[in-house]
Design an enzyme around this catalytic site. Structure first.
Site, PDB file in Angstrom:
ATOM      1  CB  ILE A 176      -0.903   0.225   0.753  1.00 53.06           C
ATOM      2  CG1 ILE A 176      -1.596  -1.408   1.467  1.00 53.06           C
ATOM      3  CG2 ILE A 176      -2.407   1.204   1.130  1.00 53.06           C
ATOM      4  CD1 ILE A 176      -2.792  -1.731   2.547  1.00 53.06           C
ATOM      5  CB  SER A 203      12.224  -6.694   7.720  1.00 53.02           C
ATOM      6  OG  SER A 203      10.514  -5.596   7.156  1.00 53.02           O
ATOM      7  CB  SER A 213      -6.846  -3.189   9.914  1.00 53.96           C
ATOM      8  OG  SER A 213      -8.152  -4.745   9.600  1.00 53.96           O
ATOM      9  CE1 TYR A 273      -1.952  -6.777  10.695  1.00 53.83           C
ATOM     10  CE2 TYR A 273      -4.595  -7.861  10.687  1.00 53.83           C
ATOM     11  CZ  TYR A 273      -3.588  -6.436  10.359  1.00 53.83           C
ATOM     12  OH  TYR A 273      -3.428  -5.297   9.398  1.00 53.83           O
ATOM     13  CE  LYS A 291      -2.141  -2.534  11.810  1.00 55.46           C
ATOM     14  NZ  LYS A 291      -1.588  -1.933  10.787  1.00 55.46           N
ATOM     15  CE1 TYR A 326      -5.434   1.463   5.044  1.00 59.55           C
ATOM     16  CE2 TYR A 326      -4.068   0.031   4.984  1.00 59.55           C
ATOM     17  CZ  TYR A 326      -4.131   1.242   5.302  1.00 59.55           C
ATOM     18  OH  TYR A 326      -3.245   2.307   4.994  1.00 59.55           O
ATOM     19  CG  ASN A 358     -10.663  -7.951   2.600  1.00 66.29           C
ATOM     20  OD1 ASN A 358     -11.026  -7.189   3.337  1.00 66.29           O
ATOM     21  ND2 ASN A 358     -10.406  -8.956   2.726  1.00 66.29           N
ATOM     22  NE  ARG A 361      -8.289 -17.587   6.367  1.00 65.33           N
ATOM     23  CZ  ARG A 361      -7.576 -16.725   5.985  1.00 65.33           C
ATOM     24  NH1 ARG A 361      -6.409 -16.893   4.536  1.00 65.33           N
ATOM     25  NH2 ARG A 361      -8.458 -15.534   5.042  1.00 65.33           N
TER      26      ARG A 361
HETATM   27  N1  UFG Z   1      -9.411 -17.041   1.159  1.00 65.58           N
HETATM   28  C1  UFG Z   1      -9.693 -18.745   0.410  1.00 65.58           C
HETATM   29  N2  UFG Z   1      -8.725 -19.174   0.318  1.00 65.58           N
HETATM   30  C2  UFG Z   1      -6.969 -19.173   0.042  1.00 65.58           C
HETATM   31  C3  UFG Z   1      -6.823 -17.396   0.609  1.00 65.58           C
HETATM   32  C4  UFG Z   1      -8.685 -16.763   1.285  1.00 65.58           C
HETATM   33  O1  UFG Z   1     -10.659 -18.892   0.423  1.00 65.58           O
HETATM   34  O2  UFG Z   1      -6.679 -19.035  -0.215  1.00 65.58           O
HETATM   35  C5  UFG Z   1     -10.657 -16.942   1.658  1.00 65.58           C
HETATM   36  C6  UFG Z   1     -10.721 -16.167   3.390  1.00 65.58           C
HETATM   37  O3  UFG Z   1     -11.015 -17.814   3.693  1.00 65.58           O
HETATM   38  C7  UFG Z   1     -11.470 -15.290   3.086  1.00 65.58           C
HETATM   39  C8  UFG Z   1     -11.585 -14.363   2.473  1.00 65.58           C
HETATM   40  O4  UFG Z   1     -10.994 -15.342   1.857  1.00 65.58           O
HETATM   41  O5  UFG Z   1     -12.927 -15.847   3.292  1.00 65.58           O
HETATM   42  C9  UFG Z   1     -10.417 -13.351   2.384  1.00 65.58           C
HETATM   43  O6  UFG Z   1      -8.750 -13.709   3.043  1.00 65.58           O
HETATM   44  P1  UFG Z   1      -8.030 -12.932   3.133  1.00 65.58           P
HETATM   45  O7  UFG Z   1      -6.846 -13.421   3.966  1.00 65.58           O
HETATM   46  O8  UFG Z   1      -7.349 -12.027   1.859  1.00 65.58           O
HETATM   47  O9  UFG Z   1      -8.642 -11.556   3.651  1.00 65.58           O
HETATM   48  P2  UFG Z   1      -8.280 -11.359   5.259  1.00 65.58           P
HETATM   49  O10 UFG Z   1     -10.232 -11.240   4.599  1.00 65.58           O
HETATM   50  O11 UFG Z   1      -9.008 -13.119   5.829  1.00 65.58           O
HETATM   51  O12 UFG Z   1      -7.814 -10.861   5.946  1.00 65.58           O
HETATM   52  C10 UFG Z   1      -7.581  -9.294   5.360  1.00 65.58           C
HETATM   53  C11 UFG Z   1      -5.840  -9.165   5.319  1.00 65.58           C
HETATM   54  C12 UFG Z   1      -5.944  -8.559   7.067  1.00 65.58           C
HETATM   55  C13 UFG Z   1      -6.755  -8.380   7.451  1.00 65.58           C
HETATM   56  C14 UFG Z   1      -8.561  -8.245   7.490  1.00 65.58           C
HETATM   57  C15 UFG Z   1      -9.669  -7.412   7.917  1.00 65.58           C
HETATM   58  O13 UFG Z   1      -5.454  -9.681   5.092  1.00 65.58           O
HETATM   59  O14 UFG Z   1      -4.789  -7.988   7.097  1.00 65.58           O
HETATM   60  O15 UFG Z   1      -8.347  -8.309   5.995  1.00 65.58           O
HETATM   61  O16 UFG Z   1     -10.366  -7.880   8.020  1.00 65.58           O
HETATM   62  F1  UFG Z   1      -6.459  -7.946   9.078  1.00 65.58           F
END
Ligand code: UFG
Length: 342
Positions: free
Chosen positions: A14, A36, A127, A154, A158, A182, A184, A299
């Protein structure tokens, strides 16, 4: 002379997109990163878009001796956007000390340095994770919704950082703070010169999708198709990273030019919920690329559904995330193709 904005985490996902938008808007910048979790090449990507190298200092923001040198070299900093932080939800569970140490100390160092500046404006990368699983009837979720017990170090970092900033804002009269929550962020700059560069196996959906489409991964696992949602998969608010970047410019503009509150919070999302399956099908439709996927178990720790009420950002910041999902997913695919030489 253009106002100078410090961007920590400048070569991150970002941060890099935000630098481009700041420069487009006429700001001078200085970027800081310790690489890093990013690559030096990102600086070339940024230069390729804006036509010049940005002022940049390699430093670890959690190390005061290194970080303070940035302010010695650039005493004219008027605002800071703080992206530098660890951000992997899953990893944070096993490394709480590393997460708290890094995320809290770098922010504290920044506040300590900024409060000595005549104009101390800080934009903080927060977030929607601070909301946890929204209550029934709370969607779309607004900034007034209560925050919930964090589900990871994490997420807690925040929340703690937001709380710390609130206290600091009360104590130091020259300090103004904007916390941006934020949803996604996805996609890449339309030039395909910068984008998301996850290390190892991507944890987030879109990089996993694009890597699978590029043949790097065998298939995408969709985590859970038995949730209480129309198609059974989780719902998120996917926001284009370039739209998100522009919100930072709007936040800086507001702090520098308007009589804003000393502590403000904005949700940054589109306002639309999209399911995992909808996103996957949209990707297949717009790219025409085969994307093998299967339904896999849920998950751990996933929120079922969350999307933003972005009315406050729309009205107060005069900003809106309106890039269509088709275009955003194409930008992510173009970036993946570029880095894989496809
Ligand atoms: N998902 C899958 N398969 C994958 C990866 C993700 O089905 O291989 C699904 C997850 O289960 C979820 C959706 O896609 O339902 C979004 O998952 P992400 O990991 O892309 O994003 P998250 O919403 O879990 O997490 C993101 C950021 C975090 C933040 C969070 C806030 O990665 O940093 O949003 O809700 F904290």
């Amino acid at each position: 002379m253009a106002d100078r904005v410090l961007v920590t985490g400048a070569t991150g996902y970002i941060g890099s997109h935000t630098i481009v938008e700041l420069v487009n808007a006429g700001y001078e910048v200085v970027g800081v990163d310790d690489f890093s979790n990013s690559s030096r090449d990102v600086l070339d990507g940024i230069a390729g878009i804006i036509g010049r190298k940005i002022p940049f200092v390699e430093a670890d923001c959690s190390d005061m001796a290194q970080f303070s040198k940035v302010f010695e070299s650039y005493p004219d900093i008027r605002a800071a956007i703080h992206f530098a932080a660890y951000k992997a939800v899953g990893e944070s569970v096993g490394k709480p000390v590393e997460y708290f140490k890094n995320n809290l100390s770098s922010l504290l160092n920044l506040v300590d340095l900024m409060r000595r500046q005549p104009s101390a404006n800080i934009v903080f990368s927060s977030s929607c994770t601070v909301y946890g699983e929204p209550d029934e009837g709370a969607l779309p979720i607004s900034e007034t919704a209560r925050t919930k017990e964090a589900t990871s170090p994490y997420g807690r970092s925040k929340q703690i950082c937001e709380d710390m900033l609130k206290d600091c804002g009360r104590a130091y009269e020259n300090l103004k703070i904007t916390a941006l929550r934020y949803f996604n962020p996805i996609g890449a700059h339309p030039s395909a010169k910068i984008g998301e560069l996850p290390r190892g196996v991507p944890q987030n959906l879109v990089p996993f999708v694009t890597q699978t489409a590029a043949g790097l991964r065998k298939e995408l696992s969709i985590f859970g198709n038995d949730y209480d949602t129309p198609d059974g998969t989780c719902i998120r608010d996917y926001i284009y990273v370039c739209d998100l970047a522009k919100a930072h410019v709007a936040a800086v503009n507001r702090m520098l030019t308007q009589d804003s509150e000393r502590y403000e919070i904005f949700n940054l999302g589109t306002g639309n919920g999209v399911s995992v399956l909808e996103l996957v099908n949209t990707f297949i439709k717009v790219t025409g690329v085969a994307l093998p996927y299967r339904f896999a178990p849920r998950r751990a720790g996933d929120i079922v559904k969350v999307w933003a009420d972005a009315t406050k950002a729309n009205t107060v910041l005069g900003w809106k995330a309106d890039t269509p999902l088709d275009e955003v997913l194409l930008s992510a695919w173009n970036w993946e193709k570029k880095i894989r030489n496809l």
